[in-house]
Design a protein around this motif. Structure first.
Motif, short mmCIF file in Angstrom:
data_model
loop_
_atom_site.label_atom_id
_atom_site.label_comp_id
_atom_site.label_asym_id
_atom_site.label_seq_id
_atom_site.Cartn_x
_atom_site.Cartn_y
_atom_site.Cartn_z
N SER A 41 10.44 -2.06 -1.57
CA SER A 41 10.20 -0.92 -2.46
C SER A 41 11.38 -0.69 -3.39
CB SER A 41 9.93 0.34 -1.64
OG SER A 41 11.06 0.72 -0.88
N GLN A 42 12.57 -0.95 -2.90
CA GLN A 42 13.76 -0.80 -3.74
C GLN A 42 13.69 -1.73 -4.95
OE1 GLN A 42 17.50 -1.30 -1.56
NE2 GLN A 42 18.37 -2.34 -3.32
N VAL A 43 13.24 -2.96 -4.74
CA VAL A 43 13.11 -3.93 -5.83
C VAL A 43 12.01 -3.51 -6.80
CG1 VAL A 43 12.57 -6.33 -6.40
CG2 VAL A 43 14.01 -5.81 -4.41
N GLY A 54 3.68 5.97 2.98
CA GLY A 54 3.89 6.32 1.58
C GLY A 54 4.67 7.61 1.42
N LEU A 55 4.42 8.58 2.31
CA LEU A 55 5.17 9.83 2.24
C LEU A 55 6.65 9.62 2.56
CD1 LEU A 55 2.65 12.36 3.87
CD2 LEU A 55 3.23 12.09 1.45
N GLY A 56 6.93 8.62 3.42
CA GLY A 56 8.32 8.28 3.65
C GLY A 56 8.99 7.78 2.38
N ALA A 112 0.81 -1.23 0.00
CA ALA A 112 0.00 0.00 0.00
C ALA A 112 0.85 1.28 0.00
CB ALA A 112 -0.97 -0.01 1.19
N PRO A 113 1.88 1.40 0.84
CA PRO A 113 2.72 2.61 0.79
C PRO A 113 3.43 2.78 -0.55
CG PRO A 113 3.11 1.41 2.82
CD PRO A 113 2.29 0.52 1.95
N ILE A 114 3.81 1.67 -1.19
CA ILE A 114 4.44 1.75 -2.51
C ILE A 114 3.48 2.34 -3.53
CG2 ILE A 114 5.44 0.38 -4.38
CD1 ILE A 114 6.53 -1.54 -2.30
N ILE A 115 2.21 1.94 -3.44
CA ILE A 115 1.19 2.49 -4.34
C ILE A 115 1.03 3.99 -4.11
CG2 ILE A 115 -1.24 2.41 -5.01
CD1 ILE A 115 -1.24 -0.55 -4.23
N VAL A 116 1.05 4.40 -2.84
CA VAL A 116 0.96 5.84 -2.53
C VAL A 116 2.12 6.60 -3.17
CG1 VAL A 116 1.03 7.55 -0.67
CG2 VAL A 116 -0.29 5.46 -0.38
N ALA A 137 8.13 7.99 9.68
CA ALA A 137 6.80 8.00 9.05
C ALA A 137 5.96 6.83 9.55
CB ALA A 137 6.95 7.94 7.53
N ILE A 138 6.58 5.66 9.67
CA ILE A 138 5.87 4.49 10.18
C ILE A 138 5.47 4.69 11.63
CG2 ILE A 138 6.14 2.04 10.76
CD1 ILE A 138 7.92 1.78 8.30
#
Length: 332
Positions: free
Chosen positions: A200-202, A87-89, A40-44, A110-111
């Motif tokens: 997220s890096q991948v 996501g903002l992070g 979900a944060p990656i989508i943000v 952020a978390i």
């Protein structure tokens, strides 16, 4: 042309909002809640990258409304706040192009903010308690459940007298739990940040979005600013306790834990480097040794080595270590 671009951004944002809503709903299911926490944060972050800042703000409102309608208002609010906080992070990682330490710290903060906000909102609207009353009830529930747990452990042949976990819960107080909460939140935020960062890096790499990668364990160096900052937190906590503010112990404990964790990570990195580069140990053997040392009393010595390495930089990972600075001054 600008109208077409805005339309494309809006369409992309709408599709990503729909996908984000699905993963938010999956967060209610066992196993899938972990996947939702990461994806979900990656989508943000993708909404921000593909749609821009204004569409990200609109997507926040739209996601909250959709999840609220499909589930319930409290879940919709808390889950959306958590996803967008994390996501903002990731947005910071994409847009600022900072180093891995800055990225990791911002993501962990952020978390922590998202988890804290979610926790406080749920207490405020789902219970009739204040925060302190909720903690008191939580400790009381643990105390009431402890006798039956002790009986079960004894029936299985376990030793209840020397069990560290049972002793801890038996001696747990409201004040003790409050002292522990910042450190628990810190550990959770750090573990979650490391996991989300790596995934997220991948994902971003496959999408052609660059973020500074996490370094390998043998390339990590304890940061002197974190060490000094943690000592400063501890001193403020000691000062607060000295002036009569008992809960200053929580700040002191948090500073001590940050100091210890920073040193341990740096020390384990130094040991990993020595085994990998100098001794040429195979990967599996290195992992076994590191795991053994991490669970033993030797971890304190490793932490001290990490703190010393942060100043003298034995591996010459940067040009800003104390050793490098003194050497350059001597050569001038």
């Amino acid at each position: 042309m600008n109208t077409m671009m805005k339309t494309n951004k809006l369409v992309t944002t709408s599709m990503l909002v729909a996908l984000l809503t699905v993963f938010s709903l999956l967060g209610t299911l066992p196993f899938f809640n972990t996947i939702s926490l990461v994806i979900a944060p990656i989508i943000v972050a993708l909404i921000y990258h593909r749609g821009g800042r204004n569409n990200t703000i609109l997507s926040f409102v739209a996601t909250m409304i959709l999840v609220t309608i499909l589930m319930d208002p409290i879940y919709g609010i808390t889950m959306t706040i958590l996803n967008y906080s994390m996501g903002l992070g990731l947005v910071y990682m994409i847009s600022k192009k900072k180093g891995p330490l800055a990225n990791f710290v911002v993501l962990a903060l952020a978390i922590a903010v998202g988890i804290t906000a979610m926790f406080l909102i749920e207490i405020r609207f789902l219970t009739d308690y204040t925060l302190m009353e909720y903690i008191e009830v939580f400790v009381m529930d643990i105390k009431n459940a402890l006798p039956s747990i002790l009986e079960q452990v004894e029936s299985l042949g376990g030793n209840v007298e020397d069990n560290a976990a049972l002793i801890f819960f038996n001696n747990l107080t409201v004040k003790g739990l409050i002292m522990l909460l910042p450190s628990v939140l810190l550990m959770y935020a750090m573990i979650s940040a490391a996991f989300v960062y790596k995934v997220s890096q991948v994902v971003f790499k496959r999408l052609g979005i660059y973020v500074t990668p996490l370094p390998r364990l043998s390339e990590i160096k304890s940061n002197m600013y974190l060490i000094m900052g943690s000592l400063f937190l501890s001193m403020i906590g000691i000062l607060l306790v000295y002036t009569g503010f008992d809960y200053g112990e929580a700040l002191m404990s948090l500073g001590n834990n940050i100091f210890s964790i920073t040193g341990i990570i740096g020390g384990m990195s130094l040991l990993s480097y020595l085994m990998e580069v100098k001794l040429k140990y195979p990967t599996v053997f290195r992992i076994v040794i590191l795991f053994f040392i991490f669970g033993s009393s030797l971890v304190s010595i490793i932490a001290i080595a990490g703190i010393i390495d942060s100043a003298f930089d034995f591996r010459k990972l940067t040009d800003h270590g104390l050793y490098s600075l003194l050497k350059s001054r001597q050569q001038q």
